[in-house]
Design a protein around this motif. Structure first.
Motif, PDB file in Angstrom:
ATOM      1  N   ILE A  24       0.844  -1.201   0.000  1.00 23.03           N
ATOM      2  CA  ILE A  24       0.000   0.000   0.000  1.00 23.03           C
ATOM      3  C   ILE A  24       0.878   1.249   0.000  1.00 23.03           C
ATOM      4  N   LEU A  28       1.074   3.989  -3.059  1.00 16.64           N
ATOM      5  CA  LEU A  28       0.569   5.350  -2.842  1.00 16.64           C
ATOM      6  C   LEU A  28       1.476   6.416  -3.444  1.00 16.64           C
ATOM      7  N   PRO A  33      -5.074   7.868  -2.945  1.00 20.83           N
ATOM      8  CA  PRO A  33      -5.331   6.766  -2.006  1.00 20.83           C
ATOM      9  C   PRO A  33      -6.642   6.018  -2.216  1.00 20.83           C
ATOM     10  N   ALA A  37      -7.363   2.134  -3.668  1.00 16.77           N
ATOM     11  CA  ALA A  37      -8.140   1.096  -2.991  1.00 16.77           C
ATOM     12  C   ALA A  37      -9.261   0.577  -3.886  1.00 16.77           C
ATOM     13  N   HIS A  82     -10.992   0.231   3.958  1.00 13.43           N
ATOM     14  CA  HIS A  82      -9.899   0.564   3.048  1.00 13.43           C
ATOM     15  C   HIS A  82      -9.789   2.067   2.776  1.00 13.43           C
ATOM     16  N   PHE A  86      -6.159   3.433   3.550  1.00 15.79           N
ATOM     17  CA  PHE A  86      -5.327   3.970   2.473  1.00 15.79           C
ATOM     18  C   PHE A  86      -5.069   5.466   2.662  1.00 15.79           C
ATOM     19  N   GLU A  89      -2.514   5.707   5.495  1.00 18.69           N
ATOM     20  CA  GLU A  89      -1.160   5.311   5.091  1.00 18.69           C
ATOM     21  C   GLU A  89      -0.530   6.264   4.086  1.00 18.69           C
ATOM     22  N   SER A  90      -1.323   7.177   3.521  1.00 19.80           N
ATOM     23  CA  SER A  90      -0.746   8.137   2.577  1.00 19.80           C
ATOM     24  C   SER A  90       0.116   9.176   3.277  1.00 19.80           C
TER      25      SER A  90
END
Length: 306
Positions: A24, A28, A33, A37, A82, A86, A89-90
């Motif tokens: 992921i 990215l 993001p 997903a 998600h 996502f 996590e970006s």
């Protein structure tokens, strides 16, 4: 031989789902993001719908209850989980290991939601302590600064926490629906609905195809997440769920961060901080307290079969 097979599949699942956090973060760099997903589950849904058509007599939900199960899966287990994951996590402060550790709180939250939504479930005093210990782990990881709550990655880490909460809530809500549906069918249609929802969210956030940078790394990250972590991962998960039961399979959440940290270190040069390790230990301790009775019963069952 069966025990070795289960162990190998367990480690394979932990590796697939743990390294997914690394994939992921890698992807990215090339995708917005939420659109990333959505693409992941466009592909996974096609694969799973094809698989369901092969192995299930009737791969289409028919009743209101069956479609309710699919809707819960699509909205919470796929889309909400998600989107939060996502987007969280970006942020560069959310490494693969940090994301995996925060998501490992999901089994604890599952128990909490079950105790609140299912009449037969109750959270004991020691279970409440376990929940609080797990939340301490989240605080250690997020390290919120009261004077700067929007800084230092606090909000992105809380988004990953919300992802874990969405997954936990979805897991519990599926147990409140009086309907049965083959796992392959539920997963396939949930993935399809979740992908559609994420495309709508992506459009609402103003993401577009113009932001996508196609490269070999982008294709590898997308392919790994779609086929490896999603399609293959879920098939291994449900095979092990039948063989090991929900308690043992929950332990995947506590092995996956090891693979997340290692893959993030190898492929993305991410560092593993002492804070991440301490936060993980608190969350795992919370899991042991909340699940202590089920773990005790599982150990007794295992010894009786020896």
């Amino acid at each position: 031989m069966s025990s070795y097979r289960n162990l190998l599949l367990f480690l394979l699942l932990a590796a697939l789902w743990g390294s997914a956090f690394m994939a992921i973060n890698a992807g990215l760099e090339y995708f917005p993001p939420v659109l990333f997903a959505a693409f992941r589950y466009d592909i996974a849904a096609v694969v799973m719908l094809g698989y369901a058509a092969l192995v299930v007599d009737d791969p289409i939900p028919r009743t209101r209850g069956e479609w309710t199960l699919v809707a819960i899966g699509g909205v919470l287990l796929i889309a909400a989980y998600h989107v939060f994951l996502f987007v969280g996590e970006s942020d560069p402060h959310v490494t693969s290991a940090v994301a995996a550790v925060l998501v490992s709180l999901s089994p604890v939250l599952t128990t909490v939601f079950a105790r609140g939504l299912l009449p037969s479930e109750r959270l004991t005093a020691l279970g409440t302590v376990g929940l609080l210990v797990g939340l301490v782990g989240v605080v250690i990881l997020t390290r919120p600064d009261p004077g700067n709550l929007l800084g230092d990655g606090t909000i992105p880490k809380l988004l990953v926490f919300l992802a874990a909460a969405a997954f936990a809530l979805g897991t519990v809500l599926t147990r409140t629906v009086d309907a049965e549906l083959p796992i392959e069918t539920m997963e396939a249609w949930s993935m399809a609905i979740g992908a559609a929802i994420m495309h709508l969210v992506s459009a609402g956030l103003g993401e577009s195809m113009d932001e996508v940078v196609w490269s070999l790394e982008a294709v590898l990250a997308l392919g790994y997440l779609s086929i490896g972590a999603s399609a293959v991962g879920f098939l291994v998960f449900f095979d092990l769920l039948d063989r090991l039961g929900p308690i043992e399979i929950n332990l995947v959440s506590y092995v996956a961060p090891v693979f997340a940290a290692l893959s993030g270190w190898v492929f993305l040069s991410e560092t593993i901080t002492p804070t991440t390790v301490v936060g993980f230990l608190f969350i795992f301790a919370g899991f042991l307290l909340v699940k202590r009775e089920a773990i005790r019963a599982e150990v007794a069952r295992y010894r009786s079969t020896r």
